[in-house]
Write a protein that holds these residues in place. Structure first.
Motif, short mmCIF file in Angstrom:
data_model
loop_
_atom_site.label_atom_id
_atom_site.label_comp_id
_atom_site.label_asym_id
_atom_site.label_seq_id
_atom_site.Cartn_x
_atom_site.Cartn_y
_atom_site.Cartn_z
N ARG A 145 -1.74 5.97 -3.74
CA ARG A 145 -0.84 6.94 -4.37
C ARG A 145 0.13 6.23 -5.31
N ASP A 147 3.48 7.46 -7.61
CA ASP A 147 4.39 8.48 -8.14
C ASP A 147 4.86 8.04 -9.52
N GLY A 168 2.39 8.75 -12.95
CA GLY A 168 1.86 8.74 -11.59
C GLY A 168 0.48 9.36 -11.53
#
Length: 174
Positions: A145, A147, A168
């Motif tokens: 992940r 951001d 992101g």
């Protein structure tokens, strides 16, 4: 000089010697430039962080992997951040000093280098909070992940402007 008549106007024994010297100097210069660049000392960075913070350690590792020489103070960063005049709203989990600039939070090493090259009249750079995907917050625990976040240039009066944006993307599919 077999095969080239000495009467040719562009070829003389001196021209040949000059050409050889020019080639030799070019080769000598080319071979010493990388050696001289490698001999440059790494830029020293001082970091203040909590002794138990894993992401701070990961950020220090990121700086070291990018050629910085890091000295770590395991005393927390609130006092140094206040002493250096960084507004609380720009705070993160670690504070650093490099080349006379404050670096707050998970600033990428490439942005630290850009700051040092540009030399703006500023307090330094900050990445407020702890955005996932920034250096030190990008390990396997985050599952890929990232951001979106911005690296902010902090003026001496505490005002900011975007130094660099990082887009992101959602967690990568498993």
């Amino acid at each position: 000089m077999k095969g080239i008549p000495m009467t040719h106007p562009s070829v003389t024994p001196h021209t040949t010697r000059r050409a050889w010297m020019a080639t030799a100097m070019a080769l000598l210069t080319a071979s010493t430039v990388p050696t001289a660049a490698k001999a440059a000392a790494p830029m020293a960075v001082e970091v203040w962080k909590d002794p138990d913070c894993g992401c701070c350690k990961d950020w220090v590792d990121h700086l070291q992997a990018n050629g910085f020489q890091v000295k770590v103070h395991e005393s927390g960063n609130n006092a140094v951040r206040a002493r250096l005049g960084l507004p609380k709203k720009l705070g993160s989990c670690h504070t650093a000093l490099v080349g006379g600039y404050l670096i707050e939070g998970h600033v990428p090493a490439s942005d630290v280098r850009a700051l040092l090259l540009q030399k703006p009249d500023a307090l330094g750079l900050a990445v407020p909070g702890m955005p996932i995907g920034s250096p030190g917050m990008d390990g396997p625990a985050y599952g890929g992940r990232k951001d979106a976040y911005a690296v902010l240039l902090v003026a001496r009066d505490g005002s900011t402007r975007v130094f660099k944006n990082y887009p992101g993307h959602p967690k990568a599919p498993a």
